[in-house]
Design a protein around this motif. Structure first.
Motif, mmCIF file in Angstrom:
data_model
loop_
_atom_site.group_PDB
_atom_site.id
_atom_site.type_symbol
_atom_site.label_atom_id
_atom_site.label_comp_id
_atom_site.label_asym_id
_atom_site.label_seq_id
_atom_site.Cartn_x
_atom_site.Cartn_y
_atom_site.Cartn_z
ATOM 1 N N ALA B 67 0.834 -1.210 0.000
ATOM 2 C CA ALA B 67 0.000 0.000 0.000
ATOM 3 C C ALA B 67 0.865 1.255 0.000
ATOM 4 C CB ALA B 67 -0.902 -0.014 1.233
ATOM 5 N N VAL B 68 1.823 1.260 0.863
ATOM 6 C CA VAL B 68 2.663 2.457 0.935
ATOM 7 C C VAL B 68 3.457 2.634 -0.338
ATOM 8 C CG1 VAL B 68 4.614 3.457 2.152
ATOM 9 C CG2 VAL B 68 2.779 2.415 3.428
ATOM 10 N N ALA B 69 3.917 1.543 -0.922
ATOM 11 C CA ALA B 69 4.656 1.672 -2.169
ATOM 12 C C ALA B 69 3.786 2.287 -3.248
ATOM 13 C CB ALA B 69 5.163 0.301 -2.606
ATOM 14 N N ALA B 70 2.545 1.956 -3.205
ATOM 15 C CA ALA B 70 1.635 2.561 -4.191
ATOM 16 C C ALA B 70 1.563 4.067 -3.988
ATOM 17 C CB ALA B 70 0.247 1.934 -4.054
ATOM 18 N N ALA B 71 1.351 4.476 -2.762
ATOM 19 C CA ALA B 71 1.282 5.917 -2.498
ATOM 20 C C ALA B 71 2.566 6.598 -2.904
ATOM 21 C CB ALA B 71 1.021 6.141 -1.005
ATOM 22 N N GLU B 72 3.658 5.972 -2.546
ATOM 23 C CA GLU B 72 4.963 6.561 -2.871
ATOM 24 C C GLU B 72 5.159 6.675 -4.357
ATOM 25 O OE1 GLU B 72 7.805 3.708 -2.416
ATOM 26 O OE2 GLU B 72 9.489 4.951 -3.054
ATOM 27 N N ALA B 73 4.761 5.666 -5.089
ATOM 28 C CA ALA B 73 4.918 5.720 -6.539
ATOM 29 C C ALA B 73 4.118 6.878 -7.115
ATOM 30 C CB ALA B 73 4.471 4.399 -7.155
ATOM 31 N N ALA B 74 2.916 7.047 -6.595
ATOM 32 C CA ALA B 74 2.084 8.134 -7.132
ATOM 33 C C ALA B 74 2.783 9.477 -6.954
ATOM 34 C CB ALA B 74 0.727 8.134 -6.415
ATOM 35 N N ILE B 75 3.173 9.732 -5.723
ATOM 36 C CA ILE B 75 3.769 11.050 -5.478
ATOM 37 C C ILE B 75 5.094 11.185 -6.196
ATOM 38 C CG2 ILE B 75 4.644 12.559 -3.722
ATOM 39 C CD1 ILE B 75 2.280 12.199 -2.359
ATOM 40 N N GLY B 76 5.919 10.145 -6.149
ATOM 41 C CA GLY B 76 7.226 10.245 -6.774
ATOM 42 C C GLY B 76 7.114 10.555 -8.246
#
Lengths: 169, 100, 744
Positions: B67-76
């Motif tokens: 889940a966090v990787a998904a959020a991080e990918a979006a913002i990054g």
């Protein structure tokens, strides 16, 4: 050599080759496709580890959403072509390479000292280990707060992405 | 029976490959992809240990990592779009305003 | 004011002894004695050019005159039999003394120093001499420096000197005395190097200051040791001597006024029982100090060290062996300066110091022997050097050193009144001689070589008369005062015996007689060569002219005082306790010297008795003076002039050269002390300061910092991947460390 071991070797090698392609590929598009492949093979490994729910989530979220996002961005920015700059050797690469190898050695050393057998599971647990139901059971009871926090995090991420990427606010 | 150590070795290998990629590749997107690779290696470690111990806590950790990787990918990726828009390039070596 | 009332029930003498101003007011006004010349110095120095020559002269002289008047009032108050001073150190009031504590100077822990001024019979005499002779010399200077452009600076320095000398004399504690001590040294430097454009004169001033400094260092260390001594005494002394109440009072006084006041030191010393009494547990001079920095030494040893260090200081200030070398060079300054500072006042500071702490001196026979022998040796040594001098001022300079040697001889053998009497009479006639020399120089176009003068008797009558009187005084011809004072010292020295050093008094007496002979010889030689005979063919001017009244008047006054001072030296007073008749000065100063005499008696350190009668001693001294003077007169009036082509043997010429150059002591000091010091300072400058500190350490640190900064700069590449590489390295180290810890 039983079936499990054979599958492990197949999937493992494929994952590794995919990872190497990610790092070594010339164009970002090739790296992205290799990464998708890696993720698929990783999902297979997860299944071998009796983590079925996570394997499905891997395919759905990682390969299906995150990598799609990557591909969107690559194509949006027209970066599909290969890099044309000449290869160059840098001092920091040497340091990085050396520490990578060192880390590998250390980790290998640590791992080799660990007990190798997976736990013996009773029949009831064998049926439910790694299933979505068990996962849900734990997440919605013991780890409810982190769950809600992560949902908030996702909300923030969405908003942040919109704000950061907009040309004009 | 596949010894758990094998999975752990694989995870270590994946992690090191990813780390090497982060340090070497010049395209920011590829660097990001190598970071995802490292996260997956961590996931694999979690799941291997969960299998070895016989409880599902490792699965929960892997779930949250995804889940966090998904959020991080979006913002990054949003950040990378903004950087590309202002500088015209995603070559890390040309984005160093912090140089002395 | 109340004279008429007083005369109704008391005699005239007793009424005159009562001072018109009461002692309390005098005490509170003592600061004005110092403040007037200080203010004069400020005004002359800062506003001199604006005010003009006449006004500056007036202000400077008026300041000193005012100081003289106040000193006179203080002197009068101190003579009043009703005057009694309440001291914080003793239950009984102190008679014939006036003092006031003007507040704390500084206090650190239990050590404190106050601004306290005190006048008793000793300092009363001194302040009169300082301000009186000082005033006369100020008047003389108005004419002598009449053509000099730096008159404002001159009178500022001169007034400042008077103020500092008064501080020295009026101080009631050692630190304040040291302030005056340093101040007169400073003024001496400023005035010797007054004509500083001439490098030689400036160097003479510097030499005086540096040599003085050596003495001052000794004084300072001695003062520190004395403070430690008092602290140790305070801690250790107990009531074993049966003096509980007095001791308590003394402790109270110490806590209020600090350990270094003269009154406090006197009382402390009075609480020491003699070693011979062998009182159990009592603190005597043989007791060891049990704690503190002086641990291990006895009280007597520390006291001896203190006194020897004070002697070093006095040797520097009063030009005794081995620190006399600055005084002959100090003649580079203006002649009135030589008269005031190097004859009458500053150089007597050492004698005054020892008279003040006489109660300490009499406890240590070794110190007394050292002081007396240094004085005697200096007296003879400089008298011999004076034989070979051709410069009129240099003869007088060496004569001063010699006479100071006499005074130290007297002080060393505890004949304090004689030393002070000689101090006073010497101030009169030596100042008169110096002023006469200045007058001679003034009238002969600044000629100082006596071989080129002569026959001034008829051409400068006033100068001749006063110079002749002063010469008679210094050689010791009766009935002038110099005879009585010098003979008093010699007689007193002869009749005193030091415990443990029985040979010292006789040795000093014999050396003193030789020095008196030499004094007579060279002074008469000087007089004859300058004033008698025909005018030398090498003279600069055809005719010498007499000086005007501001220069003549002080000389006349001083010559008259040289004659009148005899009053103090004649044994007129029969003491109440019987024994031989006392001189006026001895009786006068007995209020101050009673304590040292009592201590000397109790501790058996010296025995004062007179082995020969006074008349025999007088006859001896007179015979010696006549012999010396007569020999010089004969040689220089008859013998040498009648043999113009006399062949002088080679060894005599060599001897004369040696004596003229002061036995080459200056050159010895230069090679033994000055050159090594210069070399050491050169080494320290080049190696330690320039190389090690400046280059290696200061610039080296800066260089290292700059280079490390430049090297570290390379880490800040701005490249995220190199940062990541560093992070990977750190991760490796951390992981390795963790694994090692776990595997252990």
């Amino acid at each position: 050599m039983n079936g499990e071991l054979l599958l492990f070797w197949v999937f493992g090698l494929a994952t590794l080759i995919g990872a190497l392609f990610v790092v070594a590929a010339r164009s970002p598009m090739s790296s992205a496709m290799s990464l998708v492949a890696t993720f698929f093979f990783l999902a297979g490994i997860y299944v071998l580890l009796w983590a079925h729910a996570i394997a499905v989530l891997q395919v759905l979220v990682y390969a299906g959403a995150i990598m799609v996002l990557f591909l969107f961005v690559i194509m949006l920015l027209s970066l599909a072509e290969a890099e044309v700059s000449a290869p160059v050797l840098r001092f920091s690469w040497l340091v990085g390479g050396a520490s990578t190898l060192g880390l590998l050695a250390v980790l290998g050393l640590a791992i080799s000292r660990l007990p190798a057998q997976p736990a013996a599971l009773g029949p009831a647990q064998q049926a439910s280990f790694g299933s979505l139901g068990t996962l849900g059971q734990i997440v919605y009871t013991t780890y409810l707060l982190p769950f809600e926090a992560v949902s908030l995090l996702l909300l923030v991420a969405i908003l942040g992405a919109v704000v950061v990427a907009k040309a004009r606010i | 029976m596949v010894p758990i150590n094998n999975y752990l070795f694989l995870a270590a290998l994946l992690f090191c490959v990813g780390m090497f990629g982060v340090m070497v590749r010049r395209n920011a997107l590829v660097v990001f992809m190598c970071v995802e690779l490292m996260l997956n290696a961590a996931n694999l470690t979690f799941l291997a240990f969960a299998r070895q111990r016989g409880d599902s806590v490792g699965h929960v950790s892997a779930f949250f990592v995804i889940a966090v990787a998904a959020a991080e990918a979006a913002i990054g990726l949003a950040i990378m779009i903004a950087v590309f828009r202002s500088r015209g390039t995603l070559n890390i070596e040309e984005i160093k305003t912090m140089k002395h | 004011m109340l004279l008429s009332e007083c005369l109704q029930h008391a005699s005239l003498i007793d009424c005159l002894r009562q001072s018109p101003v009461d002692s309390e007011s005098i005490a509170q006004m003592l600061w004005a004695i110092i403040a007037l010349p200080l203010a004069g110095a400020f005004v002359s120095g800062v506003f001199g050019r604006m005010l003009g020559r006449a006004n500056t002269n007036l202000i400077a002289c008026a300041a000193v005159a005012g100081s003289f008047v106040l000193s006179l009032l203080a002197f009068w108050a101190v003579n009043d039999p009703r005057t009694a001073l309440l001291s914080s150190f003793s239950q009984d009031p102190v008679r014939y003394a006036v003092a006031h504590d003007f507040g704390t100077w500084f206090a650190a822990g239990t050590f404190r120093v106050h601004f306290g001024l005190m006048v008793d019979h000793l300092s009363g005499v001194m302040i009169l001499v300082v301000t009186g002779v000082g005033f006369l010399i100020h008047v003389y200077s108005t004419s002598y420096m009449g053509h000099d452009e730096g008159y404002g600076r001159y009178f500022a320095y001169l007034n400042l000197f008077i103020a500092m000398m008064l501080t020295l004399v009026l101080a009631d504690s050692l630190p304040l005395l040291f302030v005056g001590w340093e101040g007169v040294g400073l003024c001496s430097y400023l005035l010797i190097g007054f004509w500083y454009e001439d490098a030689a004169k400036a160097w003479a001033g510097r030499k005086a200051f540096v040599v003085n400094r050596i003495g001052d260092f000794g004084f300072l260390i001695g003062m520190f040791l004395l403070a430690l001594w008092v602290a140790a005494f305070q801690a250790q002394t107990n009531n074993a001597g049966g003096q509980g109440r007095a001791l308590e009072q003394w402790r109270i006084g110490i806590s209020q006024q600090g350990p270094l006041t003269f009154r406090g030191l006197e009382e402390a010393v009075r609480r020491i029982p003699p070693a011979a009494a062998q009182l159990r547990d009592a603190v005597s001079l043989d007791t060891s100090v049990v704690s503190g920095p002086l641990k291990g030494t006895t009280f007597g040893q520390v006291l001896l060290a203190v006194l020897l260090l004070f002697m070093l200081g006095a040797a520097g200030k009063s030009a005794q062996l081995p620190l006399y070398v600055w005084l002959p060079d100090a003649m580079a300054g203006p002649t009135p300066v030589s008269a005031l500072i190097h004859a009458a006042t500053m150089v007597t500071a050492g004698v005054y110091l020892f008279s003040r702490v006489g109660f300490l001196l009499v406890l240590e026979p070794t110190a007394m022997a050292v002081v007396a022998l240094i004085g005697a040796a200096t007296a003879l040594y400089s008298a011999v050097i004076a034989f070979g001098q051709d410069d009129i001022k240099k003869v007088l300079a060496y004569s001063t050193i010699s006479q100071l040697g006499f005074m130290f001889m007297g002080v060393g053998l505890a004949v304090f009144w004689a030393a002070i009497l000689h101090l006073v009479t010497h101030a009169f006639f030596k100042a008169c001689l110096f002023l006469g020399a200045g007058s001679v120089m003034h009238g002969n176009a600044e000629e100082t070589n006596i071989k080129r003068l002569g026959g001034l008797r008829r051409q400068m009558p006033w100068t001749w008369a006063t110079f002749a009187i002063a010469t008679l005084a210094i050689t010791g011809i009766v009935p002038l005062s110099g005879f009585f004072s010098k003979d008093a010292i010699l007689h007193g020295v002869h009749g005193t015996d030091l415990q443990g050093y029985p040979w010292v008094s006789n040795t000093a007496w014999l050396i003193g007689l030789c020095a008196a002979f030499c004094t007579a010889f060279y002074m008469v030689r000087l007089y004859v060569l300058v004033f008698e005979g025909d005018r030398s063919p090498e003279a600069r001017t055809a005719k010498a002219h007499e000086s005007d009244w501001p220069m003549r008047l002080p000389m006349v006054v001083l010559a008259a005082l040289s004659v009148l001072g005899v009053v103090y030296g004649i044994p007129l007073i029969a003491p109440a306790s019987g024994g031989p008749a006392q001189t006026v000065m001895e009786n006068y100063l007995s209020t101050v010297s009673a304590v040292p005499q009592q201590l000397a008696r109790i501790h058996h350190t010296l025995r004062q008795g007179h082995e020969s009668s006074l008349l025999v001693a007088w006859a001896q001294a007179w015979a010696i003076a006549l012999a010396g003077g007569g020999l010089a007169g004969f040689l220089y009036l008859r013998y040498f002039p009648s043999r113009p082509k006399l062949q002088v043997p080679a060894f005599a010429r060599a001897l004369e050269r040696w004596v003229r150059h002061g036995f080459y002591v200056d050159q010895l000091y230069y090679f033994a002390i000055v050159k090594p010091t210069e070399f050491l300072s050169y080494v320290l400058y080049k190696v330690v300061d320039s190389f090690i500190i400046d280059t290696l350490i200061v610039r080296g640190v800066a260089w290292i910092t700059a280079r490390s900064g430049a090297a570290l700069r390379y880490l800040q590449t701005g490249n995220a991947q190199s940062y990541a590489a560093v992070m990977a390295l750190a991760l490796l180290c951390a992981a390795g460390y963790a694994v090692i810890q776990v595997l252990k």
